[in-house]
Design an enzyme around this catalytic site. Structure first.
Site, PDB file in Angstrom:
ATOM      1  N   HIS A  82      39.790  44.010  16.957  1.00  0.00           N
ATOM      2  CA  HIS A  82      39.849  43.613  18.527  1.00  0.00           C
ATOM      3  C   HIS A  82      39.388  44.031  19.844  1.00  0.00           C
ATOM      4  O   HIS A  82      40.292  45.163  19.196  1.00  0.00           O
ATOM      5  CB  HIS A  82      41.073  42.925  18.134  1.00  0.00           C
ATOM      6  CG  HIS A  82      41.683  42.304  19.743  1.00  0.00           C
ATOM      7  ND1 HIS A  82      41.035  40.729  20.572  1.00  0.00           N
ATOM      8  CD2 HIS A  82      42.045  42.799  21.073  1.00  0.00           C
ATOM      9  CE1 HIS A  82      41.520  41.038  21.802  1.00  0.00           C
ATOM     10  NE2 HIS A  82      41.641  42.232  21.989  1.00  0.00           N
ATOM     11  N   ASP A 161      50.243  29.469  22.505  1.00  0.00           N
ATOM     12  CA  ASP A 161      49.852  30.464  23.237  1.00  0.00           C
ATOM     13  C   ASP A 161      48.293  30.340  24.761  1.00  0.00           C
ATOM     14  O   ASP A 161      48.747  30.765  25.809  1.00  0.00           O
ATOM     15  CB  ASP A 161      48.648  31.977  22.142  1.00  0.00           C
ATOM     16  CG  ASP A 161      48.175  33.067  23.212  1.00  0.00           C
ATOM     17  OD1 ASP A 161      48.872  33.336  23.657  1.00  0.00           O
ATOM     18  OD2 ASP A 161      47.089  32.951  23.378  1.00  0.00           O
ATOM     19  N   ARG A 168      50.800  31.536  32.232  1.00  0.00           N
ATOM     20  CA  ARG A 168      51.196  33.076  32.710  1.00  0.00           C
ATOM     21  C   ARG A 168      49.835  33.470  34.015  1.00  0.00           C
ATOM     22  O   ARG A 168      50.411  34.220  34.533  1.00  0.00           O
ATOM     23  CB  ARG A 168      50.815  34.008  31.333  1.00  0.00           C
ATOM     24  CG  ARG A 168      52.469  33.755  31.293  1.00  0.00           C
ATOM     25  CD  ARG A 168      51.671  34.925  29.170  1.00  0.00           C
ATOM     26  NE  ARG A 168      50.965  35.972  29.855  1.00  0.00           N
ATOM     27  CZ  ARG A 168      50.214  36.503  28.138  1.00  0.00           C
ATOM     28  NH1 ARG A 168      50.131  36.230  27.555  1.00  0.00           N
ATOM     29  NH2 ARG A 168      49.893  38.032  29.053  1.00  0.00           N
ATOM     30  N   SER A 183      51.067  37.803  22.856  1.00  0.00           N
ATOM     31  CA  SER A 183      49.120  36.598  23.019  1.00  0.00           C
ATOM     32  C   SER A 183      48.211  36.487  21.878  1.00  0.00           C
ATOM     33  O   SER A 183      47.479  36.462  21.325  1.00  0.00           O
ATOM     34  CB  SER A 183      48.770  36.041  24.358  1.00  0.00           C
ATOM     35  OG  SER A 183      47.955  35.698  24.389  1.00  0.00           O
ATOM     36  N   LYS A 187      47.027  35.088  18.101  1.00  0.00           N
ATOM     37  CA  LYS A 187      45.601  34.869  17.509  1.00  0.00           C
ATOM     38  C   LYS A 187      45.181  35.534  16.289  1.00  0.00           C
ATOM     39  O   LYS A 187      44.102  34.793  15.688  1.00  0.00           O
ATOM     40  CB  LYS A 187      44.603  34.608  19.077  1.00  0.00           C
ATOM     41  CG  LYS A 187      45.478  34.007  19.624  1.00  0.00           C
ATOM     42  CD  LYS A 187      44.584  33.721  21.002  1.00  0.00           C
ATOM     43  CE  LYS A 187      45.041  35.016  21.826  1.00  0.00           C
ATOM     44  NZ  LYS A 187      44.371  34.661  23.604  1.00  0.00           N
TER      45      LYS A 187
HETATM   46  N1  URA Z   1      44.481  38.094  26.284  1.00  0.00           N
HETATM   47  C1  URA Z   1      44.505  37.928  25.760  1.00  0.00           C
HETATM   48  O1  URA Z   1      44.353  37.090  24.588  1.00  0.00           O
HETATM   49  N2  URA Z   1      46.316  37.467  26.234  1.00  0.00           N
HETATM   50  C2  URA Z   1      47.182  38.042  26.973  1.00  0.00           C
HETATM   51  O2  URA Z   1      47.968  37.693  27.366  1.00  0.00           O
HETATM   52  C3  URA Z   1      46.307  39.335  27.487  1.00  0.00           C
HETATM   53  C4  URA Z   1      44.038  39.434  27.470  1.00  0.00           C
END
Ligand code: URA
Length: 434
Positions: A82, A161, A168, A183, A187
Site C-alpha cells: 500500500h 469506511d 471526514r 481507514s 481496507k
Molecule cells: N486514505 C484512506 O484510505 N483513508 C484515509 O483516511 C486517508 C487516506
C-alpha cells in the site's frame, strides 16, 4: 446504547470498549447512526485521539463491515503493498509484474484516485482495452494463471469506511492519525492478504509532511496489521520530489514500461527495490533483503518483469503490444517544454504544487465523479541536485490546449527552484518500521 453517550465519552477523553466500537460501526454501516452524529464523533476523535486498543478494535470492526476476500486458493502468503500516495508514484505498475515474476502472487484491489493523478486503476485504463472490473472468479482465476490480477475496489468492501471517509472529507477530520490508520488498514485487512508492505510517503508532496508524524502513522499501521495476525512492515520514503520521471496517467504507464525495459529512473528503482525486497521476504521467497533486491534486479534486467506485464495487460483485455510500442498509448496533443531561467542546480521542487498542476491539467479528480484525462501531465527532465544551464528544459508539459500549457508552465516555474549551489542530498528511504 445511545450514540450521544459515545460522542460525550470521546469528547471528554474516555476510552471506548470493543463492544461500543462494534455497535458504532454497525450503526454507521446500517444507517442507524445519522451522519451528524458520526461526524461529531469523528471530530471528538480528531481532538482526543484513540488508544492503540481502540484503534485495533475499530479497524477490525470496519474490516468486517462488508465483504472480506478469501485468497486461500492462491499460494500463501499473498503480500499486498500500500502507498500513502504521492506525485508520480507508479510503483505498483512495476512491482506487481516483478513480484509475480518472482513466483509470489499479486492479487490487488485498488481504488480510483482522488487528488493529483488517478489511482493505479485509472493509470492502467489509459492502456487501450484494459478492463479494471473483474468478477471475483475472474480475479482469482487470473492470479492463478499468470500470477497477477488487479481489480477496482468493490463497493461492498468496508462500507463503514466509505461512509465515514466521505463525512471526514467534508468535516475537517481527515487529518487524524488513528482515523487514517484505521481507514487504510481496514481496507487492507478486508482485501485478504497475509502480509502488508506499507509505503508511507513523507515530504512536501505527501499526505504526511513531517517525518515524526509519518513515523507515528506507520507505527500505528504496523501495530494494527500485526495485531490482526498479519506480517506488516512500513517503509518511510521521500516525497520531496515527484517519484521517477513522469506524473499523469498515460505518462506514468509509459514510464513503467520504460522501467521494465531496463530504463529505470534511479529514485523509482531504489523505492521499487526497497519495497519489493520486503514483499519477497515477507512471502518467504528470499531469506534476506539483499537477496530480494538481487532477485528483483535479475527479473528486471532479464526482461521477465516486462513479459509478465504484457501477459497481465493481455489477460485484462488490454493491448499487449504497448510494451514494444508505448506510442500506442494515447498521447497529449500539445507538448511544451519549460526552460530553466538560469544556471545552477535544481535545489527544490514544490511537489504539492506540481501535483496541483497535473490535477489542473485534468489528470486528477477533485470530486469522485470527475472524469480524468489520461493523456495530460508532466515529464520531469531535471530533479533536485541536477545541474542546469539557462534555456535547458526542466519539465515537459503534456496538455490538451496551448492555453492550458501556458498556465501550467507559469506554475511549474514557481514550483522548481534553481540556485547557484547544489542542495544537500536527502535520503530516499528514511527508514523501516518492522
Ligand atoms: N486514505 C484512506 O484510505 N483513508 C484515509 O483516511 C486517508 C487516506
Amino acid at each position: 446504547m445511545e450514540m450521544l453517550d459515545l460522542i460525550r465519552k470521546k469528547r471528554d477523553g474516555g476510552e471506548h470498549t470493543p463492544g461500543e466500537l462494534a455497535w458504532l460501526v454497525q450503526g454507521i454501516t446500517s444507517g442507524r447512526i445519522p451522519d451528524y452524529q458520526a461526524a461529531a464523533w469523528c471530530m471528538a476523535v480528531y481532538f482526543q485521539g484513540m488508544s492503540p486498543r481502540e484503534v485495533k478494535s475499530f479497524t477490525l470492526e470496519m474490516a468486517a463491515s462488508g465483504i472480506q476476500l478469501d485468497l486461500s486458493a492462491l499460494p500463501q502468503p499473498v503480500i499486498d503493498k500500500h502507498s500513502s500516495g504521492g506525485v508520480g508514484d507508479k510503483t505498483t505498475l512495476v512491482l506487481a509484474p516483478l513480484i509475480a515474476a518472482a513466483g509470489v502472487p499479486v492479487c490487488k484491489m485498488s481504488g480510483r484516485g482522488l487528488g493529483h493523478t488517478g489511482g493505479t486503476i485509472d493509470k492502467l485504463e489509459s492502456i487501450p482495452g484494459f478492463q479494471v472490473e473483474l468478477s471475483w472468479e475472474e480475479f482469482i482465476r487470473q492470479a492463478q494463471a499468470i500470477g497477477v490480477a488487479l481489480t477496482a475496489q468493490s463497493e461492498e468492501l468496508c462500507p463503514a469506511d466509505k461512509i465515514l471517509y466521505a463525512l471526514r472529507d467534508v468535516t475537517g477530520t481527515v487529518e487524524s492519525i488513528p482515523l487514517i490508520a484505521a481507514s487504510i488498514m481496514s481496507k487492507k485487512l478486508a482485501g485478504g492478504a497475509g502480509g502488508f508492505v506499507l509505503d508511507i510517503k513523507v515530504g512536501n508532496g505527501a499526505f504526511m509532511k513531517d517525518l515524526e508524524e509519518a513515523k507515528t502513522l506507520a507505527q500505528l499501521m504496523v501495530a494494527i496489521g500485526k495485531g490482526a495476525g498479519k506480517q506488516t512492515v512500513a517503509v518511510l520514503t521521500n516525497m520531496d520530489q515527484p517519484l521517477g520521471r513522469a506524473a499523469g496517467n498515460a505518462l506514468e504507464v509509459r514510464e513503467a514500461i520504460a522501467f521494465l525495459r531496463g530504463e529505470a529512473a534511479p529514485d523509482l528503482l531504489e523505492v521499487t527495490l526497497a519495497l519489493g525486497a520486503q514483499m519477497l521476504k515477507l512471502a518467504g521467497a528470499v531469506a534476506g533483503l539483499e537477496e530480494g533486491r538481487e532477485k528483483l534486479r535479475r527479473l528486471l534486467y532479464s526482461g521477465r518483469g516486462l513479459e509478465v506485464f504484457a501477459k497481465w495487460v493481455a489477460a485484462q483485455g488490454g493491448e499487449p503490444r504497448v510494451v514494444e510500442k508505448p506510442e500506442m498509448i494515447p498521447g497529449a496533443p500539445v507538448v511544451r517544454p519549460v526552460f530553466s531561467p538560469g544556471r545552477g542546480f535544481v535545489s527544490g521542487m514544490a511537489t504539492d504544487l506540481l501535483g496541483q498542476v497535473v490535477a489542473d491539467l485534468g489528470a486528477g479528480r477533485k470530486r469522485k465523479k470527475d472524469i480524468i484525462d489520461p493523456v495530460v501531465g508532466l515529464v520531469f527532465h531535471k530533479k533536485p541536485g541536477d545541474p542546469v544551464e539557462p534555456g535547458e528544459p526542466l519539465v515537459e508539459i503534456h496538455a490538451r490546449t496551448e492555453e492550458q500549457a501556458l498556465t501550467a508552465g507559469q506554475v511549474v516555474l514557481q514550483a522548481i527552484k534553481v540556485t547557484e549551489e547544489p542542495p544537500s542530498p536527502k535520503p530516499l528511504i528514511y527508514g523501516y518500521i518492522v
